[in-house]
Design a protein around this motif. Sequence first.
Motif, PDB file in Angstrom:
ATOM      1  N   ALA A  86       0.827  -1.208   0.000  1.00 26.69           N
ATOM      2  CA  ALA A  86       0.000   0.000   0.000  1.00 26.69           C
ATOM      3  C   ALA A  86       0.864   1.262   0.000  1.00 26.69           C
ATOM      4  N   GLN A  87       1.947   1.247   0.763  1.00 28.40           N
ATOM      5  CA  GLN A  87       2.861   2.399   0.766  1.00 28.40           C
ATOM      6  C   GLN A  87       3.469   2.612  -0.620  1.00 28.40           C
ATOM      7  N   THR A  88       3.852   1.524  -1.264  1.00 22.25           N
ATOM      8  CA  THR A  88       4.443   1.603  -2.593  1.00 22.25           C
ATOM      9  C   THR A  88       3.471   2.232  -3.584  1.00 22.25           C
ATOM     10  N   VAL A  89       2.232   1.760  -3.573  1.00 22.68           N
ATOM     11  CA  VAL A  89       1.220   2.270  -4.496  1.00 22.68           C
ATOM     12  C   VAL A  89       0.883   3.718  -4.170  1.00 22.68           C
ATOM     13  N   TRP A  90       0.779   4.025  -2.893  1.00 20.62           N
ATOM     14  CA  TRP A  90       0.428   5.388  -2.468  1.00 20.62           C
ATOM     15  C   TRP A  90       1.457   6.399  -2.988  1.00 20.62           C
ATOM     16  N   ARG A  91       2.709   5.963  -3.062  1.00 21.92           N
ATOM     17  CA  ARG A  91       3.788   6.841  -3.566  1.00 21.92           C
ATOM     18  C   ARG A  91       3.788   6.944  -5.089  1.00 21.92           C
ATOM     19  N   GLY A  92       2.872   6.254  -5.744  1.00 18.72           N
ATOM     20  CA  GLY A  92       2.769   6.335  -7.188  1.00 18.72           C
ATOM     21  C   GLY A  92       3.592   5.308  -7.937  1.00 18.72           C
ATOM     22  N   GLN A  93       4.194   4.376  -7.211  1.00 17.15           N
ATOM     23  CA  GLN A  93       4.977   3.332  -7.860  1.00 17.15           C
ATOM     24  C   GLN A  93       4.048   2.178  -8.236  1.00 17.15           C
ATOM     25  N   PRO A  94       4.372   1.453  -9.296  1.00 16.38           N
ATOM     26  CA  PRO A  94       3.491   0.356  -9.712  1.00 16.38           C
ATOM     27  C   PRO A  94       3.571  -0.843  -8.764  1.00 16.38           C
ATOM     28  N   ILE A  95       2.466  -1.576  -8.693  1.00 14.79           N
ATOM     29  CA  ILE A  95       2.431  -2.806  -7.898  1.00 14.79           C
ATOM     30  C   ILE A  95       2.968  -3.930  -8.765  1.00 14.79           C
ATOM     31  N   ARG A  96       3.874  -4.691  -8.219  1.00 17.17           N
ATOM     32  CA  ARG A  96       4.384  -5.861  -8.934  1.00 17.17           C
ATOM     33  C   ARG A  96       3.367  -6.996  -8.803  1.00 17.17           C
ATOM     34  N   CYS A  97       3.078  -7.652  -9.921  1.00 18.50           N
ATOM     35  CA  CYS A  97       2.108  -8.749  -9.921  1.00 18.50           C
ATOM     36  C   CYS A  97       2.554  -9.879  -8.999  1.00 18.50           C
ATOM     37  N   GLY A  98       3.859 -10.126  -8.934  1.00 18.49           N
ATOM     38  CA  GLY A  98       4.374 -11.176  -8.058  1.00 18.49           C
ATOM     39  C   GLY A  98       4.051 -10.911  -6.596  1.00 18.49           C
ATOM     40  N   ARG A  99       4.106  -9.641  -6.189  1.00 16.36           N
ATOM     41  CA  ARG A  99       3.781  -9.273  -4.805  1.00 16.36           C
ATOM     42  C   ARG A  99       2.312  -9.539  -4.524  1.00 16.36           C
ATOM     43  N   ILE A 100       1.447  -9.155  -5.446  1.00 18.50           N
ATOM     44  CA  ILE A 100       0.009  -9.389  -5.270  1.00 18.50           C
ATOM     45  C   ILE A 100      -0.280 -10.885  -5.252  1.00 18.50           C
ATOM     46  N   PHE A 101       0.391 -11.648  -6.113  1.00 18.26           N
ATOM     47  CA  PHE A 101       0.211 -13.095  -6.117  1.00 18.26           C
ATOM     48  C   PHE A 101       0.630 -13.681  -4.777  1.00 18.26           C
ATOM     49  N   LEU A 102       1.755 -13.239  -4.236  1.00 20.36           N
ATOM     50  CA  LEU A 102       2.233 -13.734  -2.941  1.00 20.36           C
ATOM     51  C   LEU A 102       1.223 -13.428  -1.840  1.00 20.36           C
ATOM     52  N   ILE A 103       0.699 -12.222  -1.813  1.00 19.75           N
ATOM     53  CA  ILE A 103      -0.301 -11.850  -0.801  1.00 19.75           C
ATOM     54  C   ILE A 103      -1.547 -12.736  -0.941  1.00 19.75           C
ATOM     55  N   GLY A 104      -2.013 -12.932  -2.167  1.00 16.84           N
ATOM     56  CA  GLY A 104      -3.181 -13.788  -2.386  1.00 16.84           C
ATOM     57  C   GLY A 104      -2.914 -15.227  -2.001  1.00 16.84           C
ATOM     58  N   PHE A 105      -1.733 -15.742  -2.357  1.00 18.06           N
ATOM     59  CA  PHE A 105      -1.379 -17.127  -2.046  1.00 18.06           C
ATOM     60  C   PHE A 105      -1.275 -17.342  -0.532  1.00 18.06           C
ATOM     61  N   LEU A 106      -0.607 -16.421   0.167  1.00 11.71           N
ATOM     62  CA  LEU A 106      -0.512 -16.522   1.632  1.00 11.71           C
ATOM     63  C   LEU A 106      -1.889 -16.421   2.274  1.00 11.71           C
ATOM     64  N   SER A 107      -2.758 -15.602   1.692  1.00  7.95           N
ATOM     65  CA  SER A 107      -4.139 -15.508   2.186  1.00  7.95           C
ATOM     66  C   SER A 107      -4.844 -16.857   2.061  1.00  7.95           C
ATOM     67  N   GLY A 108      -4.639 -17.507   0.923  1.00  8.89           N
ATOM     68  CA  GLY A 108      -5.242 -18.826   0.712  1.00  8.89           C
ATOM     69  C   GLY A 108      -4.695 -19.865   1.673  1.00  8.89           C
ATOM     70  N   LEU A 109      -3.379 -19.871   1.860  1.00  7.60           N
ATOM     71  CA  LEU A 109      -2.784 -20.789   2.834  1.00  7.60           C
ATOM     72  C   LEU A 109      -3.342 -20.534   4.235  1.00  7.60           C
ATOM     73  N   GLY A 110      -3.489 -19.258   4.566  1.00 10.87           N
ATOM     74  CA  GLY A 110      -4.047 -18.903   5.872  1.00 10.87           C
ATOM     75  C   GLY A 110      -5.475 -19.384   6.028  1.00 10.87           C
ATOM     76  N   TRP A 111      -6.281 -19.235   4.969  1.00  9.87           N
ATOM     77  CA  TRP A 111      -7.667 -19.695   5.017  1.00  9.87           C
ATOM     78  C   TRP A 111      -7.719 -21.209   5.178  1.00  9.87           C
ATOM     79  N   TRP A 112      -6.831 -21.910   4.493  1.00  9.06           N
ATOM     80  CA  TRP A 112      -6.766 -23.369   4.604  1.00  9.06           C
ATOM     81  C   TRP A 112      -6.359 -23.761   6.018  1.00  9.06           C
ATOM     82  N   THR A 113      -5.424 -23.026   6.613  1.00 14.69           N
ATOM     83  CA  THR A 113      -4.929 -23.343   7.949  1.00 14.69           C
ATOM     84  C   THR A 113      -6.008 -23.125   9.001  1.00 14.69           C
ATOM     85  N   SER A 114      -6.622 -21.945   8.980  1.00 13.26           N
ATOM     86  CA  SER A 114      -7.655 -21.623   9.969  1.00 13.26           C
ATOM     87  C   SER A 114      -8.433 -20.402   9.509  1.00 13.26           C
ATOM     88  N   GLN A 115      -9.737 -20.485   9.590  1.00 17.25           N
ATOM     89  CA  GLN A 115     -10.555 -19.355   9.205  1.00 17.25           C
ATOM     90  C   GLN A 115     -10.465 -18.210  10.211  1.00 17.25           C
TER      91      GLN A 115
END
Length: 195
Positions: A86-115
């Motif tokens: 969020a800080q990166t985007v707020w400063r006007g820098q582009p979001i790397r797709c790999g970073r968003i994928f990592l956040i989504g993937f960790l979110s999925g692992l977290g959901w699988w682990t415990s809701q």
Amino acid sequence: SALFCLLFGVNGFAICLGSAFLGMLLLPIVFMWAKDIGGRTAGLASLAVCVIGPHAFFMFQSAPRGGYMATLLLGSSLMWLSANTAQTVWRGQPIRCGRIFLIGFLSGLGWWTSQLILAALVSACAVIIIGCRGRPSLKIVFIAFLAFLIGSLPFWLWNATHDWATFNIAANLGRLDVRTGVPFLIEQYKRLMSY
């Protein structure tokens, strides 16, 4: 813990080593998150707080208790990565797709682990949306959602082959069906919040 049981045999030490290892992995996350916020001193101070943390924190690090340590590690990682993104985007820098994928993937692992990770998931999404000034691109949303589905795939596959047992409110709320159970939960929440 399963990995350590494979390496050292099934015993109390190997079982507890899994939680201790996850607790150890949490330390650099805490340091980096605090360092991003307030510099190196803040990072070191946050590590010191982890060393003298509450009893329950140490309990979850030393004995497996339903994936709580994994949930804490994944939730903290999500919060740090989403705040940093969020800080990166707020400063006007582009979001790397790999970073968003990592956040989504960790979110999925977290959901699988415990809701129980739901609070961290909602917070991470909110922080990124704020960083995008309320307008995340469809590309970001799609990548995050796809990565979430990949990370949480074991959860969905297990439920699909076990009559969606995770979502069976009847078994968890004194034999209430969904139509009765959801209003019951809402009513209990209202009652709890009125105190």
